[in-house]
Design an enzyme around this catalytic site. Structure first.
Site, PDB file in Angstrom:
ATOM      1  N   LYS A  68       0.850  -1.195   0.000  1.00 44.10           N
ATOM      2  CA  LYS A  68       0.000   0.000   0.000  1.00 44.10           C
ATOM      3  C   LYS A  68       0.883   1.242   0.000  1.00 44.10           C
ATOM      4  CE  LYS A  68      -3.894   1.789   2.840  1.00 44.10           C
ATOM      5  NZ  LYS A  68      -4.637   1.551   4.106  1.00 44.10           N
ATOM      6  N   SER A 143      -9.572   1.273   3.287  1.00 43.99           N
ATOM      7  CA  SER A 143      -8.773   2.122   2.424  1.00 43.99           C
ATOM      8  C   SER A 143      -7.710   1.370   1.631  1.00 43.99           C
ATOM      9  CB  SER A 143      -8.084   3.203   3.261  1.00 43.99           C
ATOM     10  OG  SER A 143      -7.163   2.628   4.162  1.00 43.99           O
ATOM     11  N   SER A 167      -9.575  -1.259   7.398  1.00 44.25           N
ATOM     12  CA  SER A 167      -9.038  -0.992   6.055  1.00 44.25           C
ATOM     13  C   SER A 167      -8.287  -2.147   5.406  1.00 44.25           C
ATOM     14  CB  SER A 167      -8.128   0.234   6.087  1.00 44.25           C
ATOM     15  OG  SER A 167      -8.889   1.406   6.158  1.00 44.25           O
TER      16      SER A 167
END
Lengths: 476, 102
Positions: A68, A143, A167
């Site tokens: 990420k 996310s 997330s």
């Protein structure tokens, strides 16, 4: 993932070919899925060559992994899905990423995310919406949606995300992959760009539970650079998977089985209960009376911490700077107004308000007290059961644009994930079935703090009984 | 129940947050933050008298390492990200203004 690793280790496959296969797939699919913001083709091929030459070894030698874009690396950019950090190049590498690389992993690239990890849909990143590989009209969750989508679409062998209020687990559920949020403090947060420091935790997305155990093994453990990283011993999570599961007690809480859950979600949880019963487990009813207070508590604690953490983006040290400011205060205010997106501003404002004079006791301090009650609920429940089985999310993936205009509706969808972060306990989302239209549905297991070995062992019982994790989206 | 936020209150919070907002944004955030804060009032259903606040999940305090000097980041590497630099310093506009920026 381990099949690829073993094939590389036994010279039946080359790491270079493996990396090329993934790079080709990214080339073919990323324009549509938008999972990656940045791909490190040359660097990945160089490292693959070192694996093939026998210079780079380890338990992840040659395994291509997506990370990420919230994890700092001393190569490439680290943007957090924000224009604020659009050109930011970190001078250091996150501990978790350094440990993956020391174990021989190859970091293929960085994945798109909601800006500063604030969001549940990956519609809020500066680099465009990410699409769900199972249905391109649907969100991948957030996310860490880019990492979940990359894992789901086979654009990496494993992916890394971060989980502050769900997330990792929520996008794992939406994309039909395994997503593990370890206990708070299990993996060093050094080099993880902070959103809410008492809630943030790094974790893996994988095809199966065994891969999650191996990645946790590599990343977990004490780090001198993060004083909130636990010094507790790191057990052998991979070996622990094969220990016997006896007298298994699965906790089920009525607070997680709301009538408003989507029928496919309710069916998945019922199916999981039956699978565990068939495996010889006893199902125990537990009470988590403060569950419904989790979302308001989370959005006070998280935004308060965010308002403080994001004060560092000042247009002075790094990140976006506005042109022609009147003075220093104006430089801060204009740079931040231009650099941050709508949701980030909203959360900074909410957190600032909750911490401001006259409101601190009513909002922030009250939330910290309710947080204690939520933790106590879990402590009591785990006296009666080994793990708690519940949905990961109330619904499967929603359509892109469906909720993005209404922040409160979006926040309420985090009802089943935020409490694990508030309490600091580990949770894992597992592929639990599909809707009538073929969208994946997740089921979640929550465990006691630092009991990841047990949590993963029990998770694998379900995985082996059902096989949902073996299904992949069609590639057309 | 909490009162809806006024535009002046939102403007004040924006100033504390160091965010320059347009009038449209102020109006939008007034509505949205009022709705979210209204939902937060749910916490008032609970009696938390005597409950110890929980700021952090781990009961750790004062984690110390050996007091041995280690190198920090190289100044040049850090300044590489600065929007404006005047080695070895960060460059900023004049600090003394009328202070009403936000």
């Amino acid at each position: 993932m381990t099949e690829l690793r073993d094939a590389i280790a036994s010279r039946q496959a080359s790491a270079t070919d493996g990396v090329r296969t993934y790079l080709d797939r990214i080339e073919a699919q990323n324009d549509t899925i938008n999972a990656y913001h940045e791909v490190y083709a040359d660097r990945s091929l160089e490292r693959a060559k070192r694996v093939d030459d026998g210079q780079l070894t380890g338990p992840l030698a040659g395994v291509p992994i997506a990370i990420k874009d919230v994890l700092c690396t001393d190569w490439g950019k680290t943007t957090c899905g924000s224009r604020m950090l659009g050109e930011y190049r970190s001078p250091f590498t996150a501990t978790a990423v350094a440990r993956l690389e020391s174990a021989g992993a190859i970091i293929l690239g960085k994945t798109n995310m909601d800006e500063f990890a604030m969001g549940s849909s990956c519609e809020h990143g500066a680099w465009g919406a990410v699409r769900n590989p199972w249905s391109h009209d649907h969100v991948p969750g957030g996310s860490s949606g880019g990492s979940a989508a990359a894992m789901s679409a086979d654009l990496c062998a494993a992916a890394i995300g971060s989980d502050t209020g769900g997330s990792i687990r929520q996008p794992a559920a939406f994309c039909g992959v395994v997503g593990l949020k370890p206990s708070y403090g299990r993996i060093s947060r050094w080099g993880l760009v902070a959103y809410a420091s008492s809630l943030d935790q790094i974790g893996p997305f994988t095809r199966d539970v065994a891969d999650a155990a191996l990645l946790l093994q590599v990343m977990a453990g004490r780090d001198e650079r993060d004083s909130t990283c636990a010094s507790a011993d790191v057990p052998d999570y991979v070996a622990a998977l094969d220990e016997p599961v006896n007298d298994l007690r699965i906790g089920v809480a009525k607070q997680y089985l709301s009538d408003s859950n989507d029928p496919a979600v309710a069916k998945a949880v019922d199916g999981a209960i039956e699978a565990y019963r068939a495996a010889g487990a006893s199902i125990v009813e537990v009470d988590l009376p403060h569950t419904e207070y989790g979302v308001p508590t989370y959005y006070l604690v998280a935004t308060a911490e965010a308002s403080s953490n994001l004060a560092r983006y000042d247009g002075v040290h790094y990140g976006h700077r506005a042109a022609d400011p009147d003075d220093l205060i104006d430089l801060y205010s204009k740079s931040r107004a231009e650099g941050f997106g709508d949701e980030v501003k909203r959360r900074i404002m909410l957190g600032t308000y909750a911490l401001s004079t006259g409101y601190y006791d009513a909002y922030y301090l009250k939330a910290l007290k309710v947080r204690r009650l939520i933790r106590r609920d879990f402590d009591e429940a785990f006296k009666q059961c080994d793990v708690i089985l519940c949905p990961t999310t109330p619904t499967p993936a929603f359509r892109i644009g469906e909720k993005s205009d209404d922040p409160l509706t979006m926040y309420m969808a985090d009802v089943y994930t935020v409490n694990a972060n508030l309490a600091g306990i580990p949770g894992v989302s597992l592929p639990g079935g599909f809707t009538d239209t073929g969208l994946p549905v997740g089921v979640q297991l929550l465990g006691p703090v630092f009991e990841e070995a047990k949590l993963l062992r029990i998770a694998r019982v379900f995985e082996r009984a059902t096989g949902y994790h073996q299904q992949k989206p069609n590639r057309d | 129940m909490s009162e809806p936020l006024t535009h002046d209150q939102v403007q004040h919070v924006a100033k504390l947050s160091r965010l320059r907002l347009s009038a449209d944004e102020i109006a939008q955030y007034a509505d949205q933050l009022s709705a979210v804060l209204g939902y937060m009032d749910k916490l008032n259903e609970l009696d938390v008298t005597g409950v110890e606040p929980m700021a952090h999940p781990l009961d750790v305090t004062n984690v110390l390492r050996e007091d041995e000097p280690v190198d920090g980041l190289p100044v040049d590497a850090v300044l590489d990200n600065a929007p404006a630099r005047d080695d070895p310093f960060f460059r900023v506009p004049k600090v003394i203004g009328d202070g009403s920026g936000a």
